[in-house]
Design a protein around this motif. Structure first.
Motif, mmCIF file in Angstrom:
data_model
loop_
_atom_site.group_PDB
_atom_site.id
_atom_site.type_symbol
_atom_site.label_atom_id
_atom_site.label_comp_id
_atom_site.label_asym_id
_atom_site.label_seq_id
_atom_site.Cartn_x
_atom_site.Cartn_y
_atom_site.Cartn_z
ATOM 1 N N ALA A 183 0.799 -1.054 0.109
ATOM 2 C CA ALA A 183 0.005 0.288 -0.044
ATOM 3 C C ALA A 183 1.353 1.107 -0.070
ATOM 4 C CB ALA A 183 -0.978 0.188 1.240
ATOM 5 N N PRO A 184 2.043 1.409 0.441
ATOM 6 C CA PRO A 184 2.920 2.485 0.592
ATOM 7 C C PRO A 184 3.361 2.962 -0.377
ATOM 8 C CG PRO A 184 3.347 0.880 2.475
ATOM 9 C CD PRO A 184 2.163 0.596 1.878
ATOM 10 N N VAL A 185 3.659 1.626 -1.822
ATOM 11 C CA VAL A 185 3.947 1.636 -2.879
ATOM 12 C C VAL A 185 3.348 2.622 -3.611
ATOM 13 C CG1 VAL A 185 4.885 0.955 -5.056
ATOM 14 C CG2 VAL A 185 5.692 -0.183 -3.095
ATOM 15 N N ILE A 186 1.615 2.563 -3.254
ATOM 16 C CA ILE A 186 0.864 2.468 -4.110
ATOM 17 C C ILE A 186 0.536 4.624 -3.932
ATOM 18 C CG2 ILE A 186 -1.728 3.600 -4.352
ATOM 19 C CD1 ILE A 186 -1.770 -0.200 -4.137
ATOM 20 N N ALA A 187 0.695 4.688 -2.012
ATOM 21 C CA ALA A 187 0.838 6.232 -1.864
ATOM 22 C C ALA A 187 1.930 6.575 -2.503
ATOM 23 C CB ALA A 187 0.911 6.205 -0.638
ATOM 24 N N TYR A 188 3.379 6.229 -2.551
ATOM 25 C CA TYR A 188 3.970 6.661 -3.158
ATOM 26 C C TYR A 188 4.132 7.268 -4.782
ATOM 27 C CZ TYR A 188 9.186 6.469 -5.132
ATOM 28 O OH TYR A 188 10.349 7.015 -6.158
ATOM 29 N N TYR A 189 3.072 7.239 -5.326
ATOM 30 C CA TYR A 189 2.827 6.586 -6.904
ATOM 31 C C TYR A 189 1.759 7.963 -6.877
ATOM 32 C CZ TYR A 189 6.028 3.150 -8.867
ATOM 33 O OH TYR A 189 7.010 2.160 -8.696
ATOM 34 N N ARG A 190 0.556 7.984 -5.791
ATOM 35 C CA ARG A 190 -0.229 8.696 -6.248
ATOM 36 C C ARG A 190 -0.006 10.272 -5.610
ATOM 37 N NH1 ARG A 190 -3.495 5.872 -2.753
ATOM 38 N NH2 ARG A 190 -4.999 5.584 -4.431
ATOM 39 N N GLU A 191 1.404 10.113 -4.342
ATOM 40 C CA GLU A 191 1.682 11.435 -4.485
ATOM 41 C C GLU A 191 2.662 12.638 -5.046
ATOM 42 O OE1 GLU A 191 3.816 10.989 -0.239
ATOM 43 O OE2 GLU A 191 1.870 10.134 0.427
ATOM 44 N N ALA A 192 3.133 11.019 -6.384
ATOM 45 C CA ALA A 192 4.007 11.537 -7.277
ATOM 46 C C ALA A 192 3.224 12.302 -8.194
ATOM 47 C CB ALA A 192 5.009 10.804 -7.102
ATOM 48 N N LYS A 193 2.043 11.710 -7.847
ATOM 49 C CA LYS A 193 0.699 12.076 -9.193
ATOM 50 C C LYS A 193 1.295 11.449 -10.490
ATOM 51 C CE LYS A 193 -0.363 16.551 -7.457
ATOM 52 N NZ LYS A 193 -0.715 16.007 -6.282
ATOM 53 N N ARG A 194 1.353 10.212 -9.613
ATOM 54 C CA ARG A 194 1.747 9.461 -11.421
ATOM 55 C C ARG A 194 0.966 7.718 -11.464
ATOM 56 N NH1 ARG A 194 8.029 7.671 -10.020
ATOM 57 N NH2 ARG A 194 7.636 6.630 -11.663
ATOM 58 N N LEU A 195 -0.096 7.668 -10.457
ATOM 59 C CA LEU A 195 -0.511 7.271 -10.245
ATOM 60 C C LEU A 195 -2.228 6.769 -11.205
ATOM 61 C CD1 LEU A 195 -1.517 4.275 -8.792
ATOM 62 C CD2 LEU A 195 -2.512 5.533 -6.885
ATOM 63 N N ILE A 196 -2.596 5.759 -11.473
ATOM 64 C CA ILE A 196 -4.199 6.011 -13.061
ATOM 65 C C ILE A 196 -4.613 5.238 -11.787
ATOM 66 C CG2 ILE A 196 -5.328 5.780 -14.895
ATOM 67 C CD1 ILE A 196 -2.119 6.061 -16.067
ATOM 68 N N GLU A 197 -5.809 5.715 -11.181
ATOM 69 C CA GLU A 197 -6.644 4.911 -10.069
ATOM 70 C C GLU A 197 -7.989 3.163 -11.671
ATOM 71 O OE1 GLU A 197 -9.843 3.924 -6.262
ATOM 72 O OE2 GLU A 197 -7.725 5.582 -6.293
ATOM 73 N N VAL A 198 -8.027 3.087 -11.488
ATOM 74 C CA VAL A 198 -9.198 1.953 -11.952
ATOM 75 C C VAL A 198 -10.113 1.117 -11.159
ATOM 76 C CG1 VAL A 198 -9.147 0.474 -14.610
ATOM 77 C CG2 VAL A 198 -7.415 2.014 -14.497
ATOM 78 N N ASP A 199 -10.795 0.948 -11.914
ATOM 79 C CA ASP A 199 -11.712 0.348 -10.899
ATOM 80 C C ASP A 199 -11.325 -1.462 -10.982
ATOM 81 O OD1 ASP A 199 -14.066 -0.785 -9.667
ATOM 82 O OD2 ASP A 199 -15.802 0.399 -10.739
ATOM 83 N N GLY A 200 -11.611 -1.991 -9.926
ATOM 84 C CA GLY A 200 -11.386 -3.371 -10.287
ATOM 85 C C GLY A 200 -12.347 -4.369 -10.532
ATOM 86 N N LEU A 201 -13.956 -3.935 -9.657
ATOM 87 C CA LEU A 201 -14.869 -3.923 -10.101
ATOM 88 C C LEU A 201 -15.440 -4.974 -10.905
ATOM 89 C CD1 LEU A 201 -16.412 -2.580 -6.724
ATOM 90 C CD2 LEU A 201 -15.786 -5.399 -6.813
ATOM 91 N N GLY A 202 -16.811 -6.007 -11.440
ATOM 92 C CA GLY A 202 -16.680 -6.252 -12.366
ATOM 93 C C GLY A 202 -16.493 -6.817 -13.409
ATOM 94 N N THR A 203 -17.126 -7.794 -14.712
ATOM 95 C CA THR A 203 -16.406 -9.039 -15.463
ATOM 96 C C THR A 203 -14.218 -8.262 -15.856
ATOM 97 O OG1 THR A 203 -16.915 -7.693 -17.558
ATOM 98 C CG2 THR A 203 -18.300 -9.152 -16.448
ATOM 99 N N ILE A 204 -14.195 -10.014 -16.371
ATOM 100 C CA ILE A 204 -12.335 -9.575 -16.847
ATOM 101 C C ILE A 204 -12.989 -8.286 -18.321
ATOM 102 C CG2 ILE A 204 -10.800 -10.451 -18.040
ATOM 103 C CD1 ILE A 204 -11.788 -12.838 -16.283
ATOM 104 N N GLU A 205 -13.524 -8.483 -18.925
ATOM 105 C CA GLU A 205 -13.317 -7.501 -19.542
ATOM 106 C C GLU A 205 -14.362 -5.778 -19.433
ATOM 107 O OE1 GLU A 205 -15.049 -9.960 -19.484
ATOM 108 O OE2 GLU A 205 -13.983 -11.294 -21.085
#
Ligand code: ADP
Length: 187
Positions: A154-176
């Protein structure tokens, strides 16, 4: 493209990584797969890491950084790559930044597949029940891997988020559905 795919165990990261790498014609580098293969082959590395994998703990940063450095130096990584399972700790993320800097390159996309915690244990359990063949897919080890994720990754995700490098994608739903969300952020 030089992509990092992040997400907790059970987020569907591996499935998405395979599709994404194929679609973009870049190598899929799964550090989990590399380690499992080493265990299967019975190599020195395999012998060293088997117990760690079976417990759901992380292999040391030193070993992982050396492994990744070697893999990234291969010719097939020149046009780009997709990292799945690395970086998993803050020191690994910093080492990756340094490695790329030496090559005068940067990550092009850092994508987090976000899934609520309660959904994750269920997913991992059903993967174990359907016989993934992975010795770390039991309920006990799965919750251990989730705990390790919250503590160390989780700290790795925070690291990229703080550097404004993180793109968050919703992982709920089907594979497609998830695949097309990822596709959308890449194009
Ligand atoms: P999952 O897909 O469930 O997140 P992986 O296949 O990526 O799991 O990894 C399986 C196991 O391999 C991890 O639980 C850990 O023990 C080890 N591992 C993989 N990548 C790393 C890494 N970057 N650093 C440390 N350990 C790792």
């Amino acid at each position: 493209m030089r992509i990092v795919l992040l997400g907790p165990p059970g987020a569907g990261k591996g499935t998405q990584a395979v599709m994404l790498a194929a679609a973009n014609k870049i190598p899929h580098i799964s550090t989990g797969e590399m380690l499992r293969q080493a265990v299967q082959e019975g190599s020195a590395l395999g012998k060293q890491v088997k117990a760690v994998l079976d417990r759901g703990d992380l292999v040391s940063d030193e070993v992982m950084i050396a492994l990744l450095r070697e893999r990234m130096s291969k010719q097939d990584c020149a046009p780009g790559f997709l990292l799945d399972g690395f970086p998993r700790t803050l020191p690994q993320a910093q080492a990756l930044d340094r490695m790329l800097k030496e090559l005068s390159k940067e990550l092009t996309h850092v994508i987090e597949i976000a899934v609520p915690e309660r959904v994750l244990i269920d997913r991992i359990k059903s993967r174990g029940a359907s016989g993934s063949g992975r010795s770390d897919d039991t309920e006990e080890v799965a919750s251990k891997r989730l705990k390790v994720f919250w503590e160390l990754t989780a700290p790795v995700i925070a690291y990229y988020r703080e550097a404004k490098r993180l793109i968050e994608v919703d992982g709920l739903g089907t594979i497609e559905e998830v695949a097309s969300r990822i596709h959308a952020v890449l194009s």
